[in-house]
Design an enzyme around this catalytic site. Sequence first.
Site, mmCIF file in Angstrom:
data_model
loop_
_atom_site.group_PDB
_atom_site.id
_atom_site.type_symbol
_atom_site.label_atom_id
_atom_site.label_comp_id
_atom_site.label_asym_id
_atom_site.label_seq_id
_atom_site.Cartn_x
_atom_site.Cartn_y
_atom_site.Cartn_z
ATOM 1 N N ASP A 160 0.845 -1.088 -0.109
ATOM 2 C CA ASP A 160 0.062 0.028 0.121
ATOM 3 C C ASP A 160 1.069 1.151 -0.082
ATOM 4 O OD1 ASP A 160 -1.979 -1.729 0.553
ATOM 5 O OD2 ASP A 160 -2.149 -1.560 2.558
ATOM 6 N N ASP A 171 0.329 7.934 7.884
ATOM 7 C CA ASP A 171 0.507 6.472 8.277
ATOM 8 C C ASP A 171 1.773 6.356 9.096
ATOM 9 O OD1 ASP A 171 -1.423 4.609 6.896
ATOM 10 O OD2 ASP A 171 -0.469 5.481 5.082
ATOM 11 N N GLU A 197 2.080 -2.828 10.624
ATOM 12 C CA GLU A 197 1.808 -3.167 9.242
ATOM 13 C C GLU A 197 2.778 -2.235 8.531
ATOM 14 O OE1 GLU A 197 -1.055 -1.083 7.343
ATOM 15 O OE2 GLU A 197 -0.763 -2.344 5.631
ATOM 16 N N GLU A 198 3.137 -1.424 9.100
ATOM 17 C CA GLU A 198 4.128 -0.421 8.314
ATOM 18 C C GLU A 198 5.367 -0.943 8.427
ATOM 19 O OE1 GLU A 198 2.843 1.905 6.494
ATOM 20 O OE2 GLU A 198 0.854 1.583 7.228
ATOM 21 N N ASP A 204 -1.978 -2.061 13.412
ATOM 22 C CA ASP A 204 -2.063 -1.480 12.015
ATOM 23 C C ASP A 204 -2.387 -0.118 12.432
ATOM 24 O OD1 ASP A 204 -2.810 -0.317 9.657
ATOM 25 O OD2 ASP A 204 -4.206 -2.049 8.788
ATOM 26 N N LEU A 256 -2.610 2.921 11.134
ATOM 27 C CA LEU A 256 -3.717 3.534 10.346
ATOM 28 C C LEU A 256 -4.491 2.912 9.172
ATOM 29 C CD1 LEU A 256 -4.570 6.394 11.446
ATOM 30 C CD2 LEU A 256 -2.989 7.547 9.672
ATOM 31 N N ASP A 257 -5.440 2.243 9.581
ATOM 32 C CA ASP A 257 -6.099 1.238 8.571
ATOM 33 C C ASP A 257 -7.153 2.090 7.958
ATOM 34 O OD1 ASP A 257 -6.574 -1.648 7.924
ATOM 35 O OD2 ASP A 257 -8.799 -0.595 8.046
ATOM 36 N N GLU A 266 -5.454 -7.040 10.995
ATOM 37 C CA GLU A 266 -6.985 -6.666 10.877
ATOM 38 C C GLU A 266 -7.978 -7.928 11.316
ATOM 39 O OE1 GLU A 266 -6.121 -5.659 6.433
ATOM 40 O OE2 GLU A 266 -6.784 -3.921 6.835
HETATM 41 O O1 F6P Z 1 -6.857 -3.129 4.305
HETATM 42 C C1 F6P Z 1 -6.972 -1.740 4.236
HETATM 43 C C2 F6P Z 1 -8.348 -1.483 3.680
HETATM 44 O O2 F6P Z 1 -8.432 -0.037 3.289
HETATM 45 C C3 F6P Z 1 -9.420 -1.773 4.649
HETATM 46 O O3 F6P Z 1 -9.453 -0.919 5.593
HETATM 47 C C4 F6P Z 1 -10.570 -1.867 3.814
HETATM 48 O O4 F6P Z 1 -11.732 -2.618 4.418
HETATM 49 C C5 F6P Z 1 -10.138 -2.295 2.599
HETATM 50 O O5 F6P Z 1 -8.688 -1.967 2.554
HETATM 51 C C6 F6P Z 1 -10.720 -1.698 1.265
HETATM 52 O O6 F6P Z 1 -10.483 -2.405 0.279
HETATM 53 P P1 F6P Z 1 -10.886 -1.642 -1.135
HETATM 54 O O7 F6P Z 1 -10.176 -0.420 -1.686
HETATM 55 O O8 F6P Z 1 -10.496 -2.908 -2.107
HETATM 56 O O9 F6P Z 1 -12.345 -1.703 -1.094
#
Ligand code: F6P
Length: 308
Positions: free
Chosen positions: A55, A61, A86-87, A106, A108-109, A256
């Site tokens: 990512d 982040d 995660e970083e 994680d 900043l998810d 996650e």
């Molecule tokens: O894993 C990071 C993340 O942003 C989650 O928070 C989220 O549920 C998912 O990815 C969203 O993925 P997409 O952009 O494929 O819908």
Amino acid sequence: MFVPHMNLREHLLKASLEEELRRIIHHIAGSAKYIAASMGESNRKLTGTRNLSGDEQLEMDVLANQILVERLKRDTSFGINEFVSEELDRVQRLNTNSGVYSIAVDPLDGSSLADVNLAIGTIVAVYKGPILQGKSGRKNLVAALSILYGPLTTLIYSAGRGSHEFVLNPTGDYILSTDNIRMNNKGNIYSPGGLKKDWPSDHRRFIDALEQMGHKLRYSGGFVGDMNQILMKKGGIFTYPALTGSPQGKLRLLFELQPMAFLVEQTGGKATNGFQDILDIVPRDIDQRNPIYIGSRMEVDMAGDYLN
Ligand code: F6P
């Protein structure tokens, strides 16, 4: 039972957790305040680097990760056994004072939503002993936290005695808002991740069936916010299935899925990959992913019936 004005510290004390675990949860909650306070227009930008999962990283982040790491290195007398984020790309020892508990975060998810000002969050898993010790999440995890930076900053924690929600008030205290969140057997919302054209046909049939049952679409693209909605509305399902080209889906087990599954199971809900409970999986490496079906029991069981 609603206890007026009880704060996080008092709640942790009342839960009679081991002192070290109590202090870790309190410490992470403290870091989340700094993360919330550090969010600004200037750090919504991309840094030009990517994390282990590929990512793109925002300054935010990197900053959130730094806040967690630096505070854990500096301010803990309890010591941390292992730390992984995660970083970062490897499990680390943060201080010489090696404690019993390990932490996976994680920081900043969902941070790709920062530029459009949608809710993002921090997810934390706390383990007894090392992180990758060949044990399932069910045997290894002792606590989890999910912190949501929305119009309000809210925190849900569980140390295996229910999941509880707190709201960060303007004076920096986390005040209990829902003690012992209880999920109903069935909800009426669904959050379907992944491109529809890449869904397996069984998954597609499951989603069609949910729509026929009257479930409403609620998907923001941020796991913490989407799960918070399901938890606080007491039902519904979030899915990120196996996809054509990525049979393990997108979301990561350590950062996650397992911590969120821990929180959800503690409310009476359920989390599977369609076949197996998420908490029964043994994490073998940091970046391990899995498909996910998580929320109230009826929908998660129904997904299992379609996929099997
Ligand atoms: O894993 C990071 C993340 O942003 C989650 O928070 C989220 O549920 C998912 O990815 C969203 O993925 P997409 O952009 O494929 O819908």
